[in-house]
Structure formats: C-alpha cells, structure tokens
Design an enzyme around this catalytic site. Structure first.
Site, PDB file in Angstrom:
ATOM      1  N   ASP A   1       0.872  -1.179   0.000  1.00 29.12           N
ATOM      2  CA  ASP A   1       0.000   0.000   0.000  1.00 29.12           C
ATOM      3  C   ASP A   1       0.906   1.225   0.000  1.00 29.12           C
ATOM      4  O   ASP A   1       2.139   1.095  -0.044  1.00 29.12           O
ATOM      5  CB  ASP A   1      -0.953  -0.016   1.210  1.00 29.12           C
ATOM      6  CG  ASP A   1      -2.300   0.626   0.873  1.00 29.12           C
ATOM      7  OD1 ASP A   1      -2.312   1.787   0.424  1.00 29.12           O
ATOM      8  OD2 ASP A   1      -3.331  -0.041   1.041  1.00 29.12           O
TER       9      ASP A   1
ATOM     10  N   HIS B   1      -2.934   3.220  -4.609  1.00 25.10           N
ATOM     11  CA  HIS B   1      -2.339   2.762  -3.350  1.00 25.10           C
ATOM     12  C   HIS B   1      -0.946   2.183  -3.584  1.00 25.10           C
ATOM     13  O   HIS B   1      -0.602   1.124  -3.060  1.00 25.10           O
ATOM     14  CB  HIS B   1      -3.246   1.715  -2.683  1.00 25.10           C
ATOM     15  CG  HIS B   1      -4.461   2.303  -2.019  1.00 25.10           C
ATOM     16  ND1 HIS B   1      -4.383   3.156  -0.942  1.00 25.10           N
ATOM     17  CD2 HIS B   1      -5.789   2.177  -2.280  1.00 25.10           C
ATOM     18  CE1 HIS B   1      -5.604   3.511  -0.559  1.00 25.10           C
ATOM     19  NE2 HIS B   1      -6.481   2.937  -1.362  1.00 25.10           N
TER      20      HIS B   1
ATOM     21  N   GLU C   1      -9.865   2.740  -5.270  1.00 27.06           N
ATOM     22  CA  GLU C   1      -9.489   4.113  -4.962  1.00 27.06           C
ATOM     23  C   GLU C   1      -8.286   4.608  -5.775  1.00 27.06           C
ATOM     24  O   GLU C   1      -7.256   4.967  -5.211  1.00 27.06           O
ATOM     25  CB  GLU C   1      -9.177   4.237  -3.455  1.00 27.06           C
ATOM     26  CG  GLU C   1     -10.356   3.853  -2.585  1.00 27.06           C
ATOM     27  CD  GLU C   1     -10.082   3.983  -1.084  1.00 27.06           C
ATOM     28  OE1 GLU C   1     -10.990   4.401  -0.366  1.00 27.06           O
ATOM     29  OE2 GLU C   1      -8.960   3.670  -0.632  1.00 27.06           O
TER      30      GLU C   1
ATOM     31  N   THR D   1      -5.344  -1.357   9.269  1.00 31.99           N
ATOM     32  CA  THR D   1      -4.644  -1.093  10.527  1.00 31.99           C
ATOM     33  C   THR D   1      -4.140   0.339  10.689  1.00 31.99           C
ATOM     34  O   THR D   1      -3.182   0.567  11.426  1.00 31.99           O
ATOM     35  CB  THR D   1      -3.464  -2.080  10.677  1.00 31.99           C
ATOM     36  OG1 THR D   1      -2.625  -1.937   9.522  1.00 31.99           O
ATOM     37  CG2 THR D   1      -3.943  -3.508  10.794  1.00 31.99           C
ATOM     38  N   GLU D   2      -4.773   1.298  10.036  1.00 36.80           N
ATOM     39  CA  GLU D   2      -4.326   2.683  10.223  1.00 36.80           C
ATOM     40  C   GLU D   2      -4.241   3.045  11.713  1.00 36.80           C
ATOM     41  O   GLU D   2      -3.321   3.736  12.143  1.00 36.80           O
ATOM     42  CB  GLU D   2      -5.299   3.661   9.552  1.00 36.80           C
ATOM     43  CG  GLU D   2      -5.240   3.685   8.037  1.00 36.80           C
ATOM     44  CD  GLU D   2      -6.285   2.772   7.394  1.00 36.80           C
ATOM     45  OE1 GLU D   2      -6.687   1.767   8.022  1.00 36.80           O
ATOM     46  OE2 GLU D   2      -6.692   3.069   6.252  1.00 36.80           O
TER      47      GLU D   2
END
Ligand code: TNX
Length: 751
Positions: A186, A257, A320, A462-463
């Site tokens: 990412d 990403h 995205e 997991t931000e």
C-alpha cells in the site's frame, strides 16, 4: 458412517425435563447435532489416525495435552480415532462426522480438510471440559455453508511479525475460517521481498514517520517505521496456513495505493519525481503510470508472487485510484488514443484487464475490490464488494464470483461499541451482534444469482492499530461471529445462543492470550419519539440473557442499587444518563453515558426526504431531535449522512411556538469526503402547506469540525423546514475529487 441417525437438529444448549442440560460450546455451531446419553472426558484421550495424517494427529495430541493429562491417573485411555473414508455420495469437501461416546471418539471425513475442521471442534470441546462443563455424548455431521470464509490483515499501514501472523492464522483455524487475505502493499509500505526489485523493500518498506491521532488532526511523528517479510518467511506462513487448510490470498495493490513502490522506483509513476513512502492515511494522487515498463514491472512482481502463493486467486487491489496524474500524462493520453479508450476510467479498466490476462496466462485468477467491475472483466475474475453491497449484486448478476465484505458489517476497523469508551478507530459502528446478524446473500439476488456469492470476509485495516493486541481487540470476537455466519446453516443461527457460547469461549481465549474486546457487555442506547411529543423514549439494550442494566439520571455512577432498566424510559427534560450491565452483582462492562439537552425541537415529529443513506443511519431520522448532539468528530454514531443533491427535513412542533434560534449541526471532515453543505434554507409554516423562507445559511467551506448552521431570529411557527443542499462534486485537491461528497447532519436546535 451412515449409521448416524439424524433424529433432530438440536439447539446447542437445550434443556428438556427428560434430559440433562445438553451443551456443546462450539463456534461456529455445527450443522447437525444429535444428542446421546452420557458424557465423555478428554483427560485420558489418545489420538490415532492413518499414517498419512501423522502431522494432524500430532497437532491435535499436542493441543489436547495443554491443560489435560497432567496429574491424572489413566487406567484406560479414551481413543480419538481419525479416519478417512470414501463417501457413498457427494458431500461438501470439508464435511466431517464426529461420534462422541463415553469410551471413545470417532472423527471421519472424506478429506484431510474435513478431518482438520473436525479436530477444531474437538479442541473447543476439550476447552468446554476445561471450563468445567462436561462434554455430552453426541453425533455431529458438519459442513460449511460458504466456501470463502475469510479474514484480512493490512500489514502495510502497520507491520506485524511472522509470529503474530501465525497467531492470527491460529484464530482463523479455530473458527474454521479458510482464507487469509494478506494486504501486503500500500502507500505506507511494501512488505514482501521481490528478488528482482530489491529497492521495494530496501526503500519501499520504510517510512519517515507515521500519522497518529484522529485523522482530521493530521498529526505525524518522525520515527522511521517499517518492516517486510523475506520470501522465506512468506513460504513459512503459507505452509503454516496450509497445514490448517487455510489459503493465503496475497494482495498486491494496483494501479492506486502504490506510493511505496513509486518511492522505490520513481520511474513507475507518471512524473518520475522522487516520491516518499506515505506517512499518513488516505488516498494519494500518485499512482502507477500506464506505460509498458510498468506492466513489465508488475508482471515480474506477480510472477514471484505466484511462485510463493499457490492459491487460485491473486488479489490485485484496484480500489481508490485517482485519475489526475493520468489526465496530465502524455504517455497515458497516448495509451488512451491507441487503445481507443474514451476516458481515464476506461484506462483503469484497461490496466486491470491487461494484468488479468497475464495472471490468467499463468493459470490463476484475479480478485479485486469492486472498482474493478467498472469497464468490464473476464468472467473468471472475482469481485470483493466493499462499498456496500451494490458492487456484489452487480457482479453476481453479471456471473462473477463475489466475496462480500461490505463496510457496514465486515469492517473490523470500525468501532464495536460506544466510541467514548473504545480506542480511537476510523469511524463506523459495527457491534458483534451486528456482524452476527449479517446475511451474505443479498436479498436482491435470485437463487441462481446467489450461487455466485462465494462467501464473505472481515477486513482489518490497521491505520489505527499499532500493536498485535489492538488487532486482536478489533478482530475478536467479531471474527467469531462472522465465522458462524459463514459456516453454520442459516436456520441454526440464533444470536442469544451464540452469545452464550461466546461467553464460554472467553476463558479459552484468555488461555490463548488473545486480547479480545468485552464491548459486547457495554450498554447500547436507542432513542425514539414518545406518543406525547416533546419527550424522548430511551431504551438501554444488551443481548438478552447477558445480565441486568442499571442506570442513573443524575450523573452518578450506577451501582446494583441503581434503577434497573426494564421498559423504555420517558425522558422529560435535559439529563445525563449513565448505564452499566451487571450480573450477579458484578459490573460486566464499562459505564456508557449520554447527555441530552432538551429544546423546543427535542422529541418532536420529524421527517427526512429522502431518508439518510443506510451507511450512515444508525438511529433513524429521530436522531436529529433526540436531544443528543453529535460531537466535533465523526467518532460517534449520532451523525446521519447523505451523498445526494439535497434533503428536506421537516419538524412539526405540534402547535405554533415562539422561537428565537433555528439551526442544524453539520460536520466538516474533507479528508474523509465529508463536506459542509453549500446552503441550508430555513423556512417556517403554520399549516404545513404555505411556507415562509426565514433564512439562507451558506457556511464557509473551511469551518472545521461541527458547525451549527442556523440563525438567531424571532419567529412563531408550528413547522420548521431545513432544506440542505450539497456542494456538488468534490473539488480538485481533496480526497474523492470528482465524486459527490457526503454531508453529515445532527441535532436540530430550535430554541
Ligand atoms: C478503504 S477497503 C480502503 C482502505 C482503507 C479502508 C479503511 C478498500 C478497498 N480501501 O485502503 O484502509 O478504507 O477502512
């Protein structure tokens, strides 16, 4: 094996006068259980099986030794016999037959996978005995409802060690899950060694700092952060999962990403500037260019990936992907001309299909987020439906295999309880009960189309999770609920019964050192209008059977001596409610609080046309007049959201009323696509038919957080109407540019 008579499908915990309590604490609930007389003990169990199953026999023996056989004199052993049988009819691959008798246990299956699933039932039954509940004799025939029972882990935003990944896989195995979706790349870090491109991990695996705190604060530390898995470690994890009959699905994100890859090899971008691995979360404009050298690179990467991961599907992301770089890139524009692509969306589809052909050429299939549907796909591509269920429905109708993972039920990065008492999360509100209520096959599909739904998956982004403990907290117990949704027959599912078994599971999770959440013990609030307008009916909810709810209205801490909730309470004026769940005099969860401020609009009749978008509609239109104001941030479930052109909200005060302030709260959080409306028109009426415009409020787009969009003016009216208009497509430079923004509203103030 056919001698097992199917007398009945029992509820797993049942009492009948003729029979002692029959309890099987197994999650997910087996498909068919037939009770028998007597009990069986694991204390002197000895596992045997065919030679080819030595590894499984050893695994089960070791697991049963934990907690048993110490200090117990065994004059006779209880044989647990594993055997592979030839089916006399076609059965689902993971089917197993389990016969539990006082003097021994037989586990049979037609495949090793079936035997493995059966051993998971045995491990949980052994835990039941350790917890002090004797294991009853029974016959079980069990098989899964869905073939894709997945859990995902994002190791890019935060990195997790091989040891932790194995512990996570153990949890999947415990609940008979069979897909581990490993989100390996990412913007914030490339986590898989690729031999041909060493800079991916030398450079792309490390960032110069990380975002922390609420997203909208935009705060970053400066600590170098990163990590990656060597190919050897990847092989080790794949083998570990495979021994548990879990397929690892690797995800290599493209075309968006991908900042970490661009930081390592800037030539992969459209501009070839130096890039940095992202410190913050979100969506970034710099993505892979569509030039040939990028496809060569991705094909090399995927070749190594396919050598490491033997599964059928390779996840290629696809979500995205902003198009701004492609719009300004001569090479991408050339590509569009030569390929006859009418816009950059078709270029994205070209990108995905070109990669798809390559992957198919190696005998594998692609799976991607639902954006990959745009522009057409080969039929063997599978779609992961994450932006609600629409993508999944469209894909299934178009005969694509679908894995459901809608944000509403399957995002385990969302809050699982009252945000005020939970660790900071990205937003949302998804309790374990809500996950349990999820039905993976959308009602919109015919029976035939429903067959394209392979199953579902929980996603753990997991931000906001920096430690393994935090990941466990977010995943458990929601993944156990999802596991039952995916394995057990729909008819066997029963929330109350599940929660009872889940409670029995908690001591086993303690023994396994799993940091699960206890948020299911926190009291939930819901507010509704009362028959007498101007009051608020408050309900305090927990799953039935968990205990008693005690509450106070004067701000003091509730005790067992405080009032016990039994029926909706009519609140007549401003109050602070505190509530806790008690069982046997012990408080079970945390105290949750709601503060209500009454004004003239509180508890009045309200209509919203149209209704809020189901994604952001926890409590219905009444939320706007329930007396509880949403806070400054999205971290609560009070905000209602719309992403259309406009909404008309009408409050009926019952009689003509003198007012000096008319307003409605709105949220600005542009980093999350939430923009203030362009304009709010406030109008009043005495008969609900002829309206007088009182004011037009046009907020500055820069007001951060919560703003009251209203006016101070003396008016007398029975009806007040707020017409809220969207700003229209998000402007350049903000996440979501070009899409309709969300506008979030809460709490009408009429004073
Ligand atoms: C959207 S789900 C993303 C992720 C984020 C997640 C946070 C998806 C395909 N993309 O990049 O981590 O939201 O909930």
């Amino acid at each position: 094996m056919r001698s097992i008579l199917l007398v009945s499908v029992l509820l797993l915990g049942s009492h009948s006068p003729a029979q002692q309590a029959f309890t099987l604490n197994v999650i997910p609930a087996p498909a068919q259980v037939t009770a028998a007389k007597g009990t069986c003990s694991f204390h002197c169990a000895r596992v045997t099986g065919p030679d080819a199953m030595t590894r499984l026999v050893e695994m089960l023996s070791a697991e049963l030794e934990n907690g048993f056989q110490q200090g117990v004199e065994c004059d006779r052993t209880i044989p647990i016999t594993l055997s592979l049988i030839t089916p006399d009819s076609v059965v689902p691959e993971e089917t197993y037959w389990l016969t539990i008798k006082e003097h021994g246990i037989d586990l049979q299956a037609t495949t090793e996978a079936g035997l493995f699933r059966g051993t998971r039932t045995l491990v949980q039954l052994a835990d039941q005995e350790l917890n002090g509940t004797p294991v009853p004799c029974a016959s079980i025939i069990d098989h899964p409802r869905f073939g894709w029972r997945g859990l995902h882990l994002d190791v890019s935003r935060h990195f997790f060690s091989v040891d932790f990944v194995k512990k996570y896989i153990d949890l999947l195995a415990r609940y008979k899950m069979n897909r581990f979706h490993w989100h390996l790349t990412d913007d914030q870090g490339w986590r898989i060694e690729i031999r041909k491109y060493p800079r991916l991990t030398e450079v792309g695996a490390w960032r110069k700092g990380s975002q922390y705190g609420p997203y909208s604060d935009r705060t970053y530390d400066t600590t170098r952060y990163g990590g990656f898995y060597t190919q050897e470690q990847i092989r080790e994890v794949v083998a570990y999962a495979s021994a548990r009959h879990i397929t690892v699905v690797p995800e290599i994100e493209m075309p968006g990403h991908s900042l970490a890859a661009l930081a390592a090899y800037p030539a992969l971008g459209c501009t070839a500037e130096p890039f940095d691995v992202a410190k913050g979360w979100g969506v970034f404009d710099d993505v892979y260019c569509s030039k040939d050298s990028v496809f060569n690179f991705l094909e090399d990467v995927l070749t190594e990936v396919m050598e490491l991961f033997p599964g059928e599907y390779i996840h290629i992301g696809g979500d995205e992907c902003p198009k701004v770089r492609w719009q300004a890139c001569a090479r991408c524009q050339d590509r569009m001309r030569t390929e006859g692509l009418k816009d950059e969306h078709e270029l994205q589809s070209y990108f995905i299909q070109r990669i798809e052909k390559f992957v198919n050429g190696k005998g594998r299939k692609i799976i991607g987020w639902d954006e990959i549907l745009e522009g057409g796909l080969a039929h063997n591509a599978a779609v992961m439906s994450w932006r609600g269920t629409e993508g999944g429905i469209a894909a299934a109708k178009d005969k694509h295999a679908v894995v459901m993972t809608p944000g509403t039920h399957c995002y385990f990065d969302h809050y699982q309880g009252a945000p005020a008492v939970e660790p900071l999360a990205i937003g949302g509100y998804t309790t374990v009960q809500k996950v349990y209520a999820y039905e993976p096959i959308p009602a919109e599909l015919t029976k035939e189309e429903g067959r394209y739904i392979l199953g579902a998956q929980g996603n753990v982004w997991t931000e906001y999770m920096t430690t393994p403990e935090h990941v466990e907290y977010m995943a458990m117990p929601r993944m156990a609920a999802l596991a039952e949704v995916l394995w057990s027959p729909k008819e066997v599912r029963n929330e109350r019964e599940f929660i009872r078994r889940l409670e029995q599971e908690l001591p086993a999770l303690d023994r396994l050192h799993v940091n699960y959440s206890r948020s299911l013990y926190n009291v939930e609030y819901s507010f509704a209008g009362s028959k007498v307008r101007g009051k608020v009916l408050m309900s305090l909810k927990t799953t039935p059977g968990l205990g008693e709810v005690h509450y106070t209205l004067d701000g003091t801490e509730p005790t067992v001596a405080s009032a016990q909730f039994s029926a909706p309470i009519e609140l007549l004026g401003s109050s602070t409610v505190k509530a806790v769940l008690f069982r046997d005099g012990q408080s079970m969860g945390r105290t949750t609080v709601r503060s209500l401020q009454f004004d003239r609009g509180t508890g009045r009749k309200i209509t919203c046309d149209p209704l809020p978008n189901p994604r952001y509609d926890t409590g219905g239109s009444f939320t706007l007049v329930d007396g509880v104001s949403a806070g400054e941030r999205r971290v609560n479930n009070e905000w209602l959201g719309w992403n259309n052109e406009r909404v008309r909200i009408t409050v009926d005060l019952g009689v003509d009323t003198d007012l000096s302030h008319l307003g409605i709260g709105s949220l600005e959080e542009r980093t999350s696509w939430i923009h203030l409306p362009a304009e709010v028109t406030i109008a009043t009426s005495s008969d609900g038919a002829s309206w007088t415009e009182v004011a037009r409020v046009a907020p500055s787009p820069d007001a951060d957080g919560r703003t009251d969009l209203g006016i101070d003016q003396n008016v007398r009216a029975r009806y007040v109407r707020f017409t809220v208009r969207s700003r229209g497509p998000i402007g350049a430079g903000w996440p979501g540019a070009g899409s309709m923004p969300w506008y979030f509203l809460d709490e009408i103030h009429l004073r």
